[in-house]
Scaffold this motif. Structure first.
Motif, PDB file in Angstrom:
ATOM      1  N   LEU A 129       0.822  -1.228   0.000  1.00  0.00           N
ATOM      2  CA  LEU A 129       0.000   0.000   0.000  1.00  0.00           C
ATOM      3  C   LEU A 129       0.848   1.267   0.000  1.00  0.00           C
ATOM      4  CD1 LEU A 129      -2.803  -1.102   2.478  1.00  0.00           C
ATOM      5  CD2 LEU A 129      -3.192  -0.361   0.123  1.00  0.00           C
ATOM      6  N   LYS A 130       2.092   1.133   0.470  1.00  0.00           N
ATOM      7  CA  LYS A 130       2.975   2.313   0.471  1.00  0.00           C
ATOM      8  C   LYS A 130       3.394   2.655  -0.955  1.00  0.00           C
ATOM      9  CE  LYS A 130       4.961   1.555   5.039  1.00  0.00           C
ATOM     10  NZ  LYS A 130       6.109   1.002   5.763  1.00  0.00           N
ATOM     11  N   LYS A 131       3.403   1.620  -1.850  1.00  0.00           N
ATOM     12  CA  LYS A 131       3.933   1.841  -3.205  1.00  0.00           C
ATOM     13  C   LYS A 131       2.834   1.968  -4.257  1.00  0.00           C
ATOM     14  CE  LYS A 131       7.540  -1.254  -1.863  1.00  0.00           C
ATOM     15  NZ  LYS A 131       7.345  -2.666  -1.751  1.00  0.00           N
ATOM     16  N   LEU A 172      -7.549  -1.401   8.798  1.00  0.00           N
ATOM     17  CA  LEU A 172      -6.665  -0.223   8.800  1.00  0.00           C
ATOM     18  C   LEU A 172      -7.455   1.063   9.034  1.00  0.00           C
ATOM     19  CD1 LEU A 172      -4.364  -1.202   5.777  1.00  0.00           C
ATOM     20  CD2 LEU A 172      -3.575  -0.825   8.122  1.00  0.00           C
ATOM     21  N   LEU A 173      -8.626   1.135   8.420  1.00  0.00           N
ATOM     22  CA  LEU A 173      -9.417   2.369   8.542  1.00  0.00           C
ATOM     23  C   LEU A 173     -10.167   2.432   9.874  1.00  0.00           C
ATOM     24  CD1 LEU A 173     -10.697   2.536   4.864  1.00  0.00           C
ATOM     25  CD2 LEU A 173      -9.101   4.133   5.958  1.00  0.00           C
ATOM     26  N   GLU A 174     -10.745   1.284  10.281  1.00  0.00           N
ATOM     27  CA  GLU A 174     -11.505   1.261  11.552  1.00  0.00           C
ATOM     28  C   GLU A 174     -10.616   1.617  12.740  1.00  0.00           C
ATOM     29  OE1 GLU A 174     -13.395  -2.534  12.152  1.00  0.00           O
ATOM     30  OE2 GLU A 174     -14.774  -2.093  10.505  1.00  0.00           O
ATOM     31  N   ASN A 175      -9.383   1.117  12.701  1.00  0.00           N
ATOM     32  CA  ASN A 175      -8.470   1.393  13.817  1.00  0.00           C
ATOM     33  C   ASN A 175      -7.755   2.733  13.675  1.00  0.00           C
ATOM     34  OD1 ASN A 175      -8.368  -1.068  15.652  1.00  0.00           O
ATOM     35  ND2 ASN A 175      -8.229  -1.951  13.607  1.00  0.00           N
ATOM     36  N   GLU A 176      -8.118   3.445  12.607  1.00  0.00           N
ATOM     37  CA  GLU A 176      -7.507   4.762  12.348  1.00  0.00           C
ATOM     38  C   GLU A 176      -5.980   4.678  12.287  1.00  0.00           C
ATOM     39  OE1 GLU A 176     -10.600   7.986  13.871  1.00  0.00           O
ATOM     40  OE2 GLU A 176      -9.835   6.796  15.511  1.00  0.00           O
ATOM     41  N   TYR A 177      -5.504   3.635  11.566  1.00  0.00           N
ATOM     42  CA  TYR A 177      -4.070   3.519  11.343  1.00  0.00           C
ATOM     43  C   TYR A 177      -3.626   4.428  10.190  1.00  0.00           C
ATOM     44  CZ  TYR A 177      -4.074  -0.745  14.236  1.00  0.00           C
ATOM     45  OH  TYR A 177      -4.196  -1.635  15.270  1.00  0.00           O
ATOM     46  N   GLY A 178      -4.578   4.955   9.447  1.00  0.00           N
ATOM     47  CA  GLY A 178      -4.233   5.826   8.331  1.00  0.00           C
ATOM     48  C   GLY A 178      -5.498   6.318   7.643  1.00  0.00           C
ATOM     49  N   PHE A 179      -5.333   6.868   6.452  1.00  0.00           N
ATOM     50  CA  PHE A 179      -6.474   7.448   5.742  1.00  0.00           C
ATOM     51  C   PHE A 179      -6.246   7.317   4.243  1.00  0.00           C
ATOM     52  CE2 PHE A 179      -3.214  10.505   6.372  1.00  0.00           C
ATOM     53  CZ  PHE A 179      -3.203  11.305   5.237  1.00  0.00           C
ATOM     54  N   ILE A 180      -7.341   7.538   3.487  1.00  0.00           N
ATOM     55  CA  ILE A 180      -7.252   7.357   2.035  1.00  0.00           C
ATOM     56  C   ILE A 180      -7.206   8.719   1.341  1.00  0.00           C
ATOM     57  CG2 ILE A 180      -8.611   6.564   0.026  1.00  0.00           C
ATOM     58  CD1 ILE A 180      -9.302   4.094   1.680  1.00  0.00           C
ATOM     59  N   THR A 181      -6.335   8.831   0.332  1.00  0.00           N
ATOM     60  CA  THR A 181      -6.337  10.035  -0.517  1.00  0.00           C
ATOM     61  C   THR A 181      -6.611   9.610  -1.959  1.00  0.00           C
ATOM     62  OG1 THR A 181      -3.946   9.848  -0.689  1.00  0.00           O
ATOM     63  CG2 THR A 181      -4.765  11.509   0.824  1.00  0.00           C
ATOM     64  N   GLU A 182      -7.028  10.578  -2.764  1.00  0.00           N
ATOM     65  CA  GLU A 182      -7.406  10.249  -4.144  1.00  0.00           C
ATOM     66  C   GLU A 182      -6.224  10.316  -5.103  1.00  0.00           C
ATOM     67  OE1 GLU A 182     -10.441   9.310  -5.183  1.00  0.00           O
ATOM     68  OE2 GLU A 182     -11.225   9.417  -3.131  1.00  0.00           O
ATOM     69  N   ASN A 183      -5.192  11.068  -4.722  1.00  0.00           N
ATOM     70  CA  ASN A 183      -4.082  11.274  -5.658  1.00  0.00           C
ATOM     71  C   ASN A 183      -2.745  10.854  -5.064  1.00  0.00           C
ATOM     72  OD1 ASN A 183      -5.625  12.691  -7.737  1.00  0.00           O
ATOM     73  ND2 ASN A 183      -5.870  14.220  -6.092  1.00  0.00           N
ATOM     74  N   ASP A 184      -1.875  10.363  -5.941  1.00  0.00           N
ATOM     75  CA  ASP A 184      -0.546   9.928  -5.519  1.00  0.00           C
ATOM     76  C   ASP A 184       0.264  11.113  -4.980  1.00  0.00           C
ATOM     77  OD1 ASP A 184       1.519   8.270  -5.100  1.00  0.00           O
ATOM     78  OD2 ASP A 184       2.188   8.183  -7.183  1.00  0.00           O
ATOM     79  N   TRP A 185       0.084  12.288  -5.654  1.00  0.00           N
ATOM     80  CA  TRP A 185       0.885  13.447  -5.251  1.00  0.00           C
ATOM     81  C   TRP A 185       0.422  14.087  -3.947  1.00  0.00           C
ATOM     82  CZ3 TRP A 185      -2.974  17.010  -5.783  1.00  0.00           C
ATOM     83  CH2 TRP A 185      -3.864  16.845  -6.845  1.00  0.00           C
ATOM     84  N   ARG A 225       0.583  12.453  -1.249  1.00  0.00           N
ATOM     85  CA  ARG A 225       1.082  11.536  -0.229  1.00  0.00           C
ATOM     86  C   ARG A 225       2.420  11.912   0.378  1.00  0.00           C
ATOM     87  NH1 ARG A 225       1.276   5.701  -2.116  1.00  0.00           N
ATOM     88  NH2 ARG A 225       0.240   5.196  -0.159  1.00  0.00           N
ATOM     89  N   ASN A 226       2.872  13.143   0.177  1.00  0.00           N
ATOM     90  CA  ASN A 226       4.214  13.486   0.666  1.00  0.00           C
ATOM     91  C   ASN A 226       4.227  13.866   2.139  1.00  0.00           C
ATOM     92  OD1 ASN A 226       5.707  13.008  -1.555  1.00  0.00           O
ATOM     93  ND2 ASN A 226       5.248  15.001  -2.482  1.00  0.00           N
ATOM     94  N   PHE A 227       3.919  12.867   3.004  1.00  0.00           N
ATOM     95  CA  PHE A 227       3.912  13.163   4.438  1.00  0.00           C
ATOM     96  C   PHE A 227       5.283  12.822   5.018  1.00  0.00           C
ATOM     97  CE2 PHE A 227      -0.390  11.921   3.206  1.00  0.00           C
ATOM     98  CZ  PHE A 227      -1.036  13.126   3.464  1.00  0.00           C
ATOM     99  N   PRO A 228       5.861  13.727   5.800  1.00  0.00           N
ATOM    100  CA  PRO A 228       7.206  13.418   6.325  1.00  0.00           C
ATOM    101  C   PRO A 228       7.145  12.262   7.328  1.00  0.00           C
ATOM    102  CG  PRO A 228       6.373  15.480   7.251  1.00  0.00           C
ATOM    103  CD  PRO A 228       5.353  15.013   6.265  1.00  0.00           C
ATOM    104  N   PRO A 229       8.109  11.349   7.266  1.00  0.00           N
ATOM    105  CA  PRO A 229       8.105  10.244   8.237  1.00  0.00           C
ATOM    106  C   PRO A 229       8.530  10.730   9.619  1.00  0.00           C
ATOM    107  CG  PRO A 229      10.031  10.096   6.818  1.00  0.00           C
ATOM    108  CD  PRO A 229       9.241  11.276   6.354  1.00  0.00           C
TER     109      PRO A 229
END
Ligand code: SF4
Ligand code: SF4
Length: 359
Positions: free
Chosen positions: A43-45, A70-83, A85-89
């Motif tokens: 999912l990261k790629k 993943l969504l129920e436990n709020e481990y992350g969220f969905i975006t519509e575009n690849d660009w 996704r630039n969240f700093p680690p």
């Protein structure tokens, strides 16, 4: 296209057969099968649609189920575009400016504390753990707290035997007269003197059984600790011994009071001098990644690493003991917990440490 983005505070530890997903913001950890790890990596790629395309109908249902987790436990969220996704680690570096975090004292005489006051200030010690095998009076408990008024010491934990003077009034006076004590454990208490309500500054516990200092080092799920500073420390340093200094009942200054090696006696040298001795910090940077069995365990960054009691089976090229902690009954290769003291392979080490009575 939809992309799943994992929050930077979600930390995943891969074990031999399972993964542990730790939410470092909520201080929770959950176990999942290893295949969940592969999906999270994919999912990261790739987008969700790209991943689903590569699976048959049945596997697609499994992927959907994992996505719901993943969504129920709020481990992350969905975006519509690849660009998008630039969240700093999150940085996994660990930095604490003070020289020592924890001072552990197996206390024979309260007068020792006055002599330690300057060292506690110089080393900027944050936590003090006092184990006393003798009962402590109200005056002694208040004086322990008062001794460190001008230091950076923020927390004192005291473990001592229960005695007949301890009642509600005793505890209320202690509550008024102290600032730094955050945990009090009175052991060998056959009858609780009163019902504990949560209106004290400290956590208060009355324990029926005797507590021996040698009981330290037991590994159990109830002691696992998912919190950001502890996980970062475990990733970079030893999860028990880093920035710890101890004094045993005879005054020996050690890394942990139950380890063999002494770096001098408190009657003769200061904590600062003992800390400067070669070898004092030899276990500070051994992480669970180099400990036998632990290196494949999904709990390795939330579990404390005991170097005082080990299986005594593996040593590094620098002659550091890298054996599994003796008091752990978990097998990361079968995912089973068993009573450690009954394991036939541990009997030699149990006899070496004279721990047979614990069985
Ligand atoms: S094997 Fe035992 S001691 Fe090692 S990390 Fe796992 S639970 Fe902790
Ligand atoms: S090394 Fe083991 S015995 Fe020593 S403080 Fe850590 S857990 Fe306890």
């Amino acid at each position: 296209m939809r992309y799943f983005n994992i929050f930077s505070t979600i930390f995943i530890t891969k074990g031999a057969h399972r993964i542990l997903v730790s939410d470092l913001q909520r201080n929770t950890s959950e176990l999942y099968p290893l295949e969940f790890y592969d999906l999270i990596e994919e999912l990261k790629k790739k987008s969700i649609e790209e991943i689903l395309e590569t699976y048959d109908r049945e596997s697609q249902d499994i992927v959907q189920e994992y996505l719901e987790i993943l969504l129920e436990n709020e481990y992350g969220f969905i975006t519509e575009n690849d660009w998008d996704r630039n969240f700093p680690p999150l940085s996994y570096e660990y930095f604490e400016p003070n020289l020592i975090n924890d001072l552990v004292i197996e206390m024979a005489d309260i007068s020792l504390l006055k002599r330690l006051k300057n060292s506690v200030e110089n080393l900027e010690i944050r936590h003090l753990v006092i184990y006393s095998s003798k009962p402590l009076t109200l005056e002694e408990l208040i004086s322990i707290d008062y001794t460190f008024t001008s230091s950076l010491l923020s927390g004192i934990e005291i473990i001592s035997p229960f005695h007949s003077e301890i009642d509600l009034e005793f505890i209320q006076e202690l509550n008024h007269g102290t600032e730094r004590i955050y945990s009090l454990i009175f052991f060998q208490c056959l009858h609780k003197p009163f019902k504990i309500k949560d209106d004290f500054k400290f956590n208060l516990k009355f324990v029926t059984e005797p507590i021996k200092i040698s009981s330290c080092g037991k590994v159990d799920m109830k002691y696992f600790n998912t919190n950001l500073p502890k996980v970062l420390e475990a990733l970079n340093h030893n999860s028990c011994l880093h920035k710890k200094i101890s004094i045993d009942i005879e005054g020996n200054i050690k890394n942990c009071p139950l380890m063999q090696e002494s770096f001098g006696k408190i009657q003769n040298i200061s904590l600062e001098e003992a800390l400067a001795q070669p070898g004092f910090k030899r276990y500070w940077n051994i992480t669970k990644d180099s400990i036998e069995d632990c290196k494949d365990c999904e709990f390795r960054y939330i579990c404390t690493d005991c170097r005082a009691y080990t299986e005594r089976s593996h040593y590094s090229s620098e002659n550091l003991d890298i054996s599994k902690p003796l008091k752990c009954g978990y097998n990361p290769y079968t995912n089973e917990w068993k009573e450690w003291s009954k394991n036939p392979l541990k009997q030699k080490a149990i006899h070496h440490y004279e721990l047979q009575k614990l069985k």
